[in-house]
Design a protein around this motif. Structure first.
Motif, mmCIF file in Angstrom:
data_model
loop_
_atom_site.group_PDB
_atom_site.id
_atom_site.type_symbol
_atom_site.label_atom_id
_atom_site.label_comp_id
_atom_site.label_asym_id
_atom_site.label_seq_id
_atom_site.Cartn_x
_atom_site.Cartn_y
_atom_site.Cartn_z
ATOM 1 N N GLU A 63 -5.895 -11.291 17.617
ATOM 2 C CA GLU A 63 -7.227 -10.690 17.505
ATOM 3 C C GLU A 63 -8.292 -11.620 18.069
ATOM 4 O OE1 GLU A 63 -10.015 -10.084 13.735
ATOM 5 O OE2 GLU A 63 -8.293 -8.711 13.725
ATOM 6 N N ARG A 64 -8.211 -12.918 17.730
ATOM 7 C CA ARG A 64 -9.135 -13.923 18.249
ATOM 8 C C ARG A 64 -8.574 -15.305 17.954
ATOM 9 N NH1 ARG A 64 -12.675 -15.806 13.926
ATOM 10 N NH2 ARG A 64 -12.187 -14.668 12.011
ATOM 11 N N PRO A 91 0.961 -8.326 11.018
ATOM 12 C CA PRO A 91 1.711 -9.259 10.166
ATOM 13 C C PRO A 91 3.164 -9.421 10.606
ATOM 14 C CG PRO A 91 1.314 -7.181 9.013
ATOM 15 C CD PRO A 91 0.488 -7.145 10.261
ATOM 16 N N LEU A 92 3.674 -8.424 11.314
ATOM 17 C CA LEU A 92 5.068 -8.468 11.762
ATOM 18 C C LEU A 92 5.320 -9.622 12.738
ATOM 19 C CD1 LEU A 92 7.758 -6.842 11.619
ATOM 20 C CD2 LEU A 92 6.997 -5.647 13.664
ATOM 21 N N GLY A 116 -7.498 -13.742 0.000
ATOM 22 C CA GLY A 116 -6.453 -12.767 -0.260
ATOM 23 C C GLY A 116 -6.325 -11.694 0.799
ATOM 24 N N ILE A 117 -6.947 -11.925 1.966
ATOM 25 C CA ILE A 117 -6.860 -10.922 3.036
ATOM 26 C C ILE A 117 -5.940 -11.372 4.157
ATOM 27 C CG2 ILE A 117 -9.131 -9.939 2.560
ATOM 28 C CD1 ILE A 117 -10.212 -11.596 4.905
ATOM 29 N N SER A 118 -5.528 -12.626 4.115
ATOM 30 C CA SER A 118 -4.635 -13.118 5.161
ATOM 31 C C SER A 118 -3.702 -14.180 4.606
ATOM 32 C CB SER A 118 -5.446 -13.696 6.330
ATOM 33 O OG SER A 118 -6.192 -14.815 5.901
ATOM 34 N N GLU A 119 -2.626 -14.382 5.333
ATOM 35 C CA GLU A 119 -1.649 -15.401 4.980
ATOM 36 C C GLU A 119 -1.783 -16.527 6.000
ATOM 37 O OE1 GLU A 119 2.965 -15.231 3.464
ATOM 38 O OE2 GLU A 119 2.339 -13.952 5.107
ATOM 39 N N LYS A 120 -1.883 -17.747 5.510
ATOM 40 C CA LYS A 120 -2.198 -18.878 6.377
ATOM 41 C C LYS A 120 -0.998 -19.820 6.503
ATOM 42 C CE LYS A 120 -5.375 -22.858 6.505
ATOM 43 N NZ LYS A 120 -6.505 -23.488 5.791
ATOM 44 N N TYR A 143 -3.158 -17.343 11.133
ATOM 45 C CA TYR A 143 -3.563 -16.396 10.094
ATOM 46 C C TYR A 143 -2.945 -15.021 10.384
ATOM 47 C CZ TYR A 143 -7.123 -19.923 9.047
ATOM 48 O OH TYR A 143 -7.779 -21.086 8.725
ATOM 49 N N PHE A 144 -2.232 -14.479 9.391
ATOM 50 C CA PHE A 144 -1.621 -13.153 9.514
ATOM 51 C C PHE A 144 -2.212 -12.249 8.431
ATOM 52 C CE2 PHE A 144 1.420 -16.307 10.965
ATOM 53 C CZ PHE A 144 1.811 -15.803 12.196
ATOM 54 N N PRO A 145 -2.569 -11.006 8.790
ATOM 55 C CA PRO A 145 -3.172 -10.108 7.792
ATOM 56 C C PRO A 145 -2.200 -9.736 6.686
ATOM 57 C CG PRO A 145 -2.679 -8.911 9.811
ATOM 58 C CD PRO A 145 -2.431 -10.362 10.104
#
Length: 389
Positions: A63-64, A91-92, A116-120, A143-145
């Motif tokens: 995304e960026r 996220p995949l 809590g909106i992404s996994e780091k 960062y993954f959603p």
């Protein structure tokens, strides 16, 4: 005369003093310069090509990203490097990327973000300097959603509509359906237009990959496009898959399911080559289960790529009452497990039943989702259970 001598003597004393003073300052400057040389630290620019390669290889999935200059000073040297923060759309992607980052030179550390909106994930690289000095330097954050589960805990279902070929009346009817669907398109020269329309709708586009059936060549015409055949080598398989992927244009394909393929999916040697190509192109596999003894799902799962299998064909029989009964059966399966994956087809009777059930509010108590999102939820749930155990 005496005065002249006195003047000469005074002038000589003055010059001696001035010249002597200049020589003293030069020594001090030299001394200062020598101190500077002693104190000066070597500057080391660290190689962060790994992060640059991630951006290049996963451009469509990002995304960026943000690039910052980092600097750390130690006794003998100063480290300079580029630090990357990379934000992914899907996220995949992490299932493919993190597998590739496994290395003795890298440390991957998972950190749950406070929002809590992404996994780091923090990426550290091991650098070795003179005299055995080794440091772990953080070079990137990934960062993954995170897909949030509905508060009311509705069963999650991925309905996959197979055998879509082109933009026609029935695809128009299908695109008016108010809930999320997954559309599996047989790749041809007509694929790009319909794939773009489905993608704009917010639904997931799958590649419906033609594969040889046990009835071949009697049903050869139903393959529609170039197919994977039993006994093909890896190069032949890759050429077909690469050609098909290009037919989707700029629409990102993350999932593939087999079109027909009862002969291929039960052949371990051919499926092993197919899955190797899937892994190379970051493709997940939905086993359509066109034959009971298919090895596709098990082999894909064992290889480490995301994989799911069809639990039920909704319209195996082209009869409206039986199609309705299969929808009910599918929902019951999903309610027991909490989720489900089911295949239906682009057929007039199926679309008619789909619309009738919608008017009856049949889908109101269900969470119809993209297959990528479903897999992410299942994976998160499985990880949670593993941690508890």
């Amino acid at each position: 005369m005496e005065r002249k001598v006195q003047k000469v003597i005074l002038l000589l004393v003055f010059f001696v003093f001035v010249l002597g003073g200049c020589k003293g300052e030069k020594k001090i400057e030299k001394h200062i310069d020598e101190n500077k040389v002693i104190k000066e630290k070597s500057i080391v620019v660290l190689d962060t090509e790994i992060a640059e390669d991630i951006i290049k290889d996963y451009e469509k999935d990002i995304e960026r990203y943000i690039v910052e200059d980092r600097k750390e000073s130690y006794r003998d040297y100063v480290l300079n490097w580029k630090f990357y923060s990379i934000y992914f759309k899907n996220p995949l992607t992490k299932y493919f990327l993190l597998e590739k980052l496994k290395s003795e030179e890298l440390i991957v550390d998972r950190v749950r973000s406070s929002q809590g909106i992404s996994e780091k994930y923090q990426i550290f690289r091991k650098y070795r300097f003179s005299e055995g000095d080794e440091k772990n330097i953080k070079i990137a954050n990934l960062y993954f959603p995170i897909n949030k589960v509905n508060a009311d805990n509705l069963p999650k279902i991925a309905f996959v509509v197979d055998d879509v070929v082109e933009d026609n009346f029935w695809t128009h009817e299908l695109l008016n359906f108010p809930y999320t669907l997954n559309i599996s398109i047989i790749p041809t020269r007509k694929t790009k237009d319909i794939a773009e329309k489905v993608s704009k709708r917010g639904w997931e586009v799958l590649m419906h990959l033609p594969m040889e059936s046990i009835s071949y060549p009697r049903d050869a015409k139903y393959l529609v496009s170039e197919a994977i055949m039993v006994g093909m080598d890896e190069v032949e398989i890759e050429n077909i898959i690469k050609t098909h992927l290009e037919r989707f244009g700029n629409v990102k394909i993350s999932w593939v399911n087999n079109h027909m393929g009862s002969k291929v999916t039960q052949d371990s040697e051919t499926m092993e080559r197919v899955i190797k190509v899937f892994k190379k192109y970051n493709l997940a596999f939905l086993d359509s289960r066109t034959i009971l003894n298919s090895v596709g799902y098990k082999m894909a799962n064992r290889s480490g790529i995301p994989a799911l299998e069809n639990m039920l064909f909704i319209d195996h029989e082209n009869d409206e009452e039986r199609i309705k009964a299969r929808f009910i059966q599918a929902v019951n399966i999903a309610k027991k497990r909490g989720w489900g994956v089911f295949i239906l087809h682009l057929r007039p009777k199926t679309i008619k039943v789909l619309n009738e059930l919608d008017k009856e509010g049949f889908f109101n108590d269900l969470d119809l989702v993209r297959i990528s999102d479903l897999y992410e939820v299942i994976s998160e749930h499985s990880s949670g259970l593993a941690l508890k155990n």
